[in-house]
Design a protein around this motif. Structure first.
Motif, PDB file in Angstrom:
ATOM      1  N   PHE A 166       0.835  -1.211   0.000  1.00  0.00           N
ATOM      2  CA  PHE A 166       0.000   0.000   0.000  1.00  0.00           C
ATOM      3  C   PHE A 166       0.868   1.260   0.000  1.00  0.00           C
ATOM      4  O   PHE A 166       1.823   1.368   0.779  1.00  0.00           O
ATOM      5  CB  PHE A 166      -0.907   0.036   1.228  1.00  0.00           C
ATOM      6  N   ALA A 167       0.519   2.195  -0.866  1.00  0.00           N
ATOM      7  CA  ALA A 167       1.154   3.519  -0.858  1.00  0.00           C
ATOM      8  C   ALA A 167       0.065   4.551  -0.608  1.00  0.00           C
ATOM      9  O   ALA A 167      -1.070   4.383  -1.053  1.00  0.00           O
ATOM     10  CB  ALA A 167       1.835   3.792  -2.195  1.00  0.00           C
ATOM     11  N   ASN A 168       0.401   5.623   0.125  1.00  0.00           N
ATOM     12  CA  ASN A 168      -0.583   6.701   0.308  1.00  0.00           C
ATOM     13  C   ASN A 168       0.145   8.001   0.638  1.00  0.00           C
ATOM     14  O   ASN A 168       1.337   8.009   0.959  1.00  0.00           O
ATOM     15  CB  ASN A 168      -1.594   6.335   1.406  1.00  0.00           C
ATOM     16  N   ALA A 213      -4.293  10.622 -10.334  1.00  0.00           N
ATOM     17  CA  ALA A 213      -5.290  10.641  -9.253  1.00  0.00           C
ATOM     18  C   ALA A 213      -4.638  10.949  -7.907  1.00  0.00           C
ATOM     19  O   ALA A 213      -5.191  11.706  -7.094  1.00  0.00           O
ATOM     20  CB  ALA A 213      -6.007   9.301  -9.189  1.00  0.00           C
ATOM     21  N   LEU A 214      -3.462  10.420  -7.667  1.00  0.00           N
ATOM     22  CA  LEU A 214      -2.730  10.729  -6.431  1.00  0.00           C
ATOM     23  C   LEU A 214      -2.254  12.179  -6.450  1.00  0.00           C
ATOM     24  O   LEU A 214      -2.308  12.878  -5.437  1.00  0.00           O
ATOM     25  CB  LEU A 214      -1.528   9.788  -6.282  1.00  0.00           C
ATOM     26  N   GLN A 215      -1.802  12.602  -7.600  1.00  0.00           N
ATOM     27  CA  GLN A 215      -1.306  13.977  -7.743  1.00  0.00           C
ATOM     28  C   GLN A 215      -2.417  14.993  -7.488  1.00  0.00           C
ATOM     29  O   GLN A 215      -2.207  16.014  -6.824  1.00  0.00           O
ATOM     30  CB  GLN A 215      -0.725  14.148  -9.152  1.00  0.00           C
ATOM     31  N   ARG A 216      -3.609  14.706  -8.003  1.00  0.00           N
ATOM     32  CA  ARG A 216      -4.749  15.623  -7.852  1.00  0.00           C
ATOM     33  C   ARG A 216      -5.531  15.383  -6.563  1.00  0.00           C
ATOM     34  O   ARG A 216      -6.510  16.083  -6.300  1.00  0.00           O
ATOM     35  CB  ARG A 216      -5.680  15.464  -9.056  1.00  0.00           C
ATOM     36  N   LYS A 217      -5.092  14.362  -5.817  1.00  0.00           N
ATOM     37  CA  LYS A 217      -5.715  14.016  -4.528  1.00  0.00           C
ATOM     38  C   LYS A 217      -7.173  13.577  -4.664  1.00  0.00           C
ATOM     39  O   LYS A 217      -7.981  13.758  -3.751  1.00  0.00           O
ATOM     40  CB  LYS A 217      -5.585  15.171  -3.539  1.00  0.00           C
ATOM     41  N   THR A 218      -7.498  13.006  -5.812  1.00  0.00           N
ATOM     42  CA  THR A 218      -8.831  12.413  -5.957  1.00  0.00           C
ATOM     43  C   THR A 218      -8.870  11.041  -5.278  1.00  0.00           C
ATOM     44  O   THR A 218      -9.946  10.508  -5.008  1.00  0.00           O
ATOM     45  CB  THR A 218      -9.231  12.280  -7.436  1.00  0.00           C
ATOM     46  N   ILE A 219      -7.686  10.469  -5.041  1.00  0.00           N
ATOM     47  CA  ILE A 219      -7.553   9.301  -4.176  1.00  0.00           C
ATOM     48  C   ILE A 219      -6.430   9.598  -3.187  1.00  0.00           C
ATOM     49  O   ILE A 219      -5.578  10.462  -3.428  1.00  0.00           O
ATOM     50  CB  ILE A 219      -7.239   8.009  -4.956  1.00  0.00           C
ATOM     51  N   ASP A 220      -6.444   8.871  -2.072  1.00  0.00           N
ATOM     52  CA  ASP A 220      -5.415   9.085  -1.045  1.00  0.00           C
ATOM     53  C   ASP A 220      -4.268   8.087  -1.154  1.00  0.00           C
ATOM     54  O   ASP A 220      -3.160   8.355  -0.677  1.00  0.00           O
ATOM     55  CB  ASP A 220      -6.037   8.958   0.354  1.00  0.00           C
ATOM     56  N   GLY A 221      -4.556   6.953  -1.761  1.00  0.00           N
ATOM     57  CA  GLY A 221      -3.528   5.923  -1.841  1.00  0.00           C
ATOM     58  C   GLY A 221      -3.884   4.863  -2.861  1.00  0.00           C
ATOM     59  O   GLY A 221      -4.913   4.938  -3.534  1.00  0.00           O
ATOM     60  N   ALA A 222      -3.026   3.850  -2.967  1.00  0.00           N
ATOM     61  CA  ALA A 222      -3.239   2.790  -3.955  1.00  0.00           C
ATOM     62  C   ALA A 222      -2.521   1.522  -3.513  1.00  0.00           C
ATOM     63  O   ALA A 222      -1.546   1.570  -2.769  1.00  0.00           O
ATOM     64  CB  ALA A 222      -2.728   3.219  -5.320  1.00  0.00           C
ATOM     65  N   THR A 223      -3.023   0.392  -3.994  1.00  0.00           N
ATOM     66  CA  THR A 223      -2.333  -0.868  -3.761  1.00  0.00           C
ATOM     67  C   THR A 223      -1.757  -1.375  -5.070  1.00  0.00           C
ATOM     68  O   THR A 223      -2.399  -1.296  -6.122  1.00  0.00           O
ATOM     69  CB  THR A 223      -3.270  -1.926  -3.144  1.00  0.00           C
ATOM     70  N   SER A 224      -0.544  -1.887  -5.003  1.00  0.00           N
ATOM     71  CA  SER A 224       0.152  -2.421  -6.171  1.00  0.00           C
ATOM     72  C   SER A 224       1.446  -3.048  -5.686  1.00  0.00           C
ATOM     73  O   SER A 224       1.771  -2.990  -4.493  1.00  0.00           O
ATOM     74  CB  SER A 224       0.442  -1.307  -7.184  1.00  0.00           C
ATOM     75  N   GLY A 225       2.202  -3.638  -6.584  1.00  0.00           N
ATOM     76  CA  GLY A 225       3.520  -4.130  -6.231  1.00  0.00           C
ATOM     77  C   GLY A 225       4.529  -2.998  -6.274  1.00  0.00           C
ATOM     78  O   GLY A 225       4.323  -2.001  -6.970  1.00  0.00           O
ATOM     79  N   THR A 226       5.619  -3.131  -5.543  1.00  0.00           N
ATOM     80  CA  THR A 226       6.629  -2.068  -5.546  1.00  0.00           C
ATOM     81  C   THR A 226       7.322  -1.953  -6.902  1.00  0.00           C
ATOM     82  O   THR A 226       7.829  -0.882  -7.252  1.00  0.00           O
ATOM     83  CB  THR A 226       7.685  -2.303  -4.445  1.00  0.00           C
ATOM     84  N   THR A 227       7.316  -3.045  -7.686  1.00  0.00           N
ATOM     85  CA  THR A 227       7.902  -2.963  -9.030  1.00  0.00           C
ATOM     86  C   THR A 227       7.136  -1.943  -9.867  1.00  0.00           C
ATOM     87  O   THR A 227       7.731  -1.089 -10.526  1.00  0.00           O
ATOM     88  CB  THR A 227       7.867  -4.343  -9.718  1.00  0.00           C
ATOM     89  N   TYR A 234       5.418   6.374  -8.226  1.00  0.00           N
ATOM     90  CA  TYR A 234       4.572   6.670  -7.071  1.00  0.00           C
ATOM     91  C   TYR A 234       5.290   7.552  -6.052  1.00  0.00           C
ATOM     92  O   TYR A 234       4.661   8.310  -5.318  1.00  0.00           O
ATOM     93  CB  TYR A 234       4.160   5.367  -6.368  1.00  0.00           C
ATOM     94  N   ASP A 235       6.613   7.453  -6.005  1.00  0.00           N
ATOM     95  CA  ASP A 235       7.384   8.208  -5.029  1.00  0.00           C
ATOM     96  C   ASP A 235       7.202   9.719  -5.199  1.00  0.00           C
ATOM     97  O   ASP A 235       7.408  10.492  -4.259  1.00  0.00           O
ATOM     98  CB  ASP A 235       8.872   7.858  -5.134  1.00  0.00           C
ATOM     99  N   GLU A 236       6.799  10.156  -6.387  1.00  0.00           N
ATOM    100  CA  GLU A 236       6.603  11.577  -6.654  1.00  0.00           C
ATOM    101  C   GLU A 236       5.266  12.098  -6.121  1.00  0.00           C
ATOM    102  O   GLU A 236       5.105  13.303  -5.927  1.00  0.00           O
ATOM    103  CB  GLU A 236       6.685  11.839  -8.163  1.00  0.00           C
ATOM    104  N   VAL A 237       4.321  11.186  -5.890  1.00  0.00           N
ATOM    105  CA  VAL A 237       2.965  11.625  -5.509  1.00  0.00           C
ATOM    106  C   VAL A 237       2.432  10.935  -4.249  1.00  0.00           C
ATOM    107  O   VAL A 237       1.300  11.181  -3.829  1.00  0.00           O
ATOM    108  CB  VAL A 237       1.967  11.389  -6.674  1.00  0.00           C
ATOM    109  N   ALA A 238       3.239  10.061  -3.656  1.00  0.00           N
ATOM    110  CA  ALA A 238       2.829   9.381  -2.419  1.00  0.00           C
ATOM    111  C   ALA A 238       4.025   9.311  -1.465  1.00  0.00           C
ATOM    112  O   ALA A 238       5.115   8.896  -1.865  1.00  0.00           O
ATOM    113  CB  ALA A 238       2.308   7.984  -2.715  1.00  0.00           C
ATOM    114  N   LYS A 239       3.804   9.694  -0.225  1.00  0.00           N
ATOM    115  CA  LYS A 239       4.895   9.782   0.732  1.00  0.00           C
ATOM    116  C   LYS A 239       5.134   8.488   1.491  1.00  0.00           C
ATOM    117  O   LYS A 239       6.268   8.159   1.844  1.00  0.00           O
ATOM    118  CB  LYS A 239       4.612  10.918   1.731  1.00  0.00           C
ATOM    119  N   TYR A 240       4.067   7.735   1.760  1.00  0.00           N
ATOM    120  CA  TYR A 240       4.174   6.584   2.662  1.00  0.00           C
ATOM    121  C   TYR A 240       3.987   5.253   1.927  1.00  0.00           C
ATOM    122  O   TYR A 240       3.124   5.108   1.076  1.00  0.00           O
ATOM    123  CB  TYR A 240       3.127   6.689   3.778  1.00  0.00           C
TER     124      TYR A 240
END
Length: 345
Positions: A166-168, A213-227, A234-240
């Protein structure tokens, strides 16, 4: 004397005739034997959607190359990468109807055709990489393959993508309670049930839509593989980033069953053997790629929250509604598959 010469002449002629017949027979036998090793010319289109530098993509490209080389160029596989021919939403139907002969798609999307395929999305079903490998080498594989064939798809390969995380961009997710009120991009029905059980709202988006969607904050996070998180920045638009290895994602190389059935036996063997070799190579990359990409995301500034073994029971217990949803969808087969995984040593 003349009579003896006549007899000898007849014998000589007979020997020539018999020799000629034997030679023709040997020639025919040699031709027949050589024919058995030859491949009938065929062109197979193979489509996939993953980025071309993903380890699964590299494996699939090598698979296609090896098949063509081993067949002496007779069995040609034309590869259409990165969604050039079909989107992931179009892929399954195209394979089932023969719109494309072969394609790669996620087990999550195949679960809409064969509900039991959702096994790979069941939270915490696969506790480690080795367990996933064992499960895919036994009865579970046979039952899933049979279910797919009944729908019209021949499975050639299970390609290990790696674990889902999970990233958010709101807060560290240290426990299921931290999900409350968040909007999380999901990858399927079973993960959505888990997200809801954790107190968040699942949002369905295509992989290519998540960054914006993360950049515009229409979602707070996402699930995916780190690859994928690394490749899609994702590192550009999600901190955690929370690493809890909740699902072991698979991509499936499948072929239209009717097309498969019409292939010569030696071509089937070539495809199966090369797919087996490729599957083993991809499986060997999954763990190292997960580790490499998680480290790269940390180096790029993401804050990592790694859930320990001692903390996992809380996450598992909270995710039980997702497990129940899978059993409801997949029925007796789904329950049998889960039971078989739990008994693996």
């Amino acid at each position: 004397m003349k009579k003896l010469s006549f007899i000898l002449s007849i014998c000589f002629l007979l020997s020539i005739i018999l020799s000629g017949c034997g030679g023709n027979t040997m020639t025919k036998q040699a031709s027949s034997s050589g024919g058995k090793n030859e491949y009938e010319p065929v062109t197979i289109r193979l489509a996939y959607n993953l980025p071309q530098d993903h380890h699964i993509s590299i494996g699939i490209e090598n698979f296609a190359k090896k098949v063509t080389e081993k067949s002496g160029g007779k069995v040609k596989i034309q590869v259409y990468p990165a969604g050039q021919l079909l989107s992931d939403k179009e892929m399954n139907q195209a394979i089932l109807t023969g719109g494309v002969e072969m394609g790669v798609n996620s087990s999550t999307l195949w679960s809409s055709v064969v509900p039991a395929m959702g096994i790979f999305d069941v939270p915490y079903a696969f506790s480690n990489y080795e367990k996933a490998g064992k499960a895919l080498s036994g009865e579970m594989r046979e039952k899933l393959n049979q279910a797919m064939e009944e729908k019209g798809a021949k499975v050639l390969m299970y390609a290990d993508y790696g674990y889902a995380q999970f990233a958010n961009n709101v807060r560290p997710l240290k426990s299921p309670a931290d999900f409350k009120g968040l909007k999380i991009r999901s990858i399927g029905e079973i993960p959505s049930e888990m997200i809801k059980a954790y107190g968040a709202s699942p949002v369905f988006l295509g992989a290519g839509e998540v960054y914006t969607a993360l950049q515009r904050k229409t979602i707070d996070g996402a699930t995916s593989g780190t690859t994928a998180m690394l490749q899609r920045h994702y590192d550009e638009v999600a901190k955690y980033l929370t690493i809890n290895n909740y699902a072991y994602l698979e991509f499936i190389l499948a072929m239209n069953k009717n097309f498969w059935d019409r292939l010569p036996e030696n071509t089937k063997n070539l495809l199966s053997e090369t797919a087996k070799e490729t599957e083993q190579w991809i499986r060997a990359q999954a763990k190292s790629e997960d580790e490499r990409t998680a480290k790269a995301l940390k180096e790029k500034g993401m804050q990592i929250e790694a859930i320990s073994e001692a903390e996992l029971p809380e996450w598992k217990k909270a995710a039980e509604p997702a497990r129940a949803a899978y059993i409801k969808q997949a029925g007796d087969l789904g329950k049998k598959l889960l039971d078989s995984i739990e008994h693996l040593q």
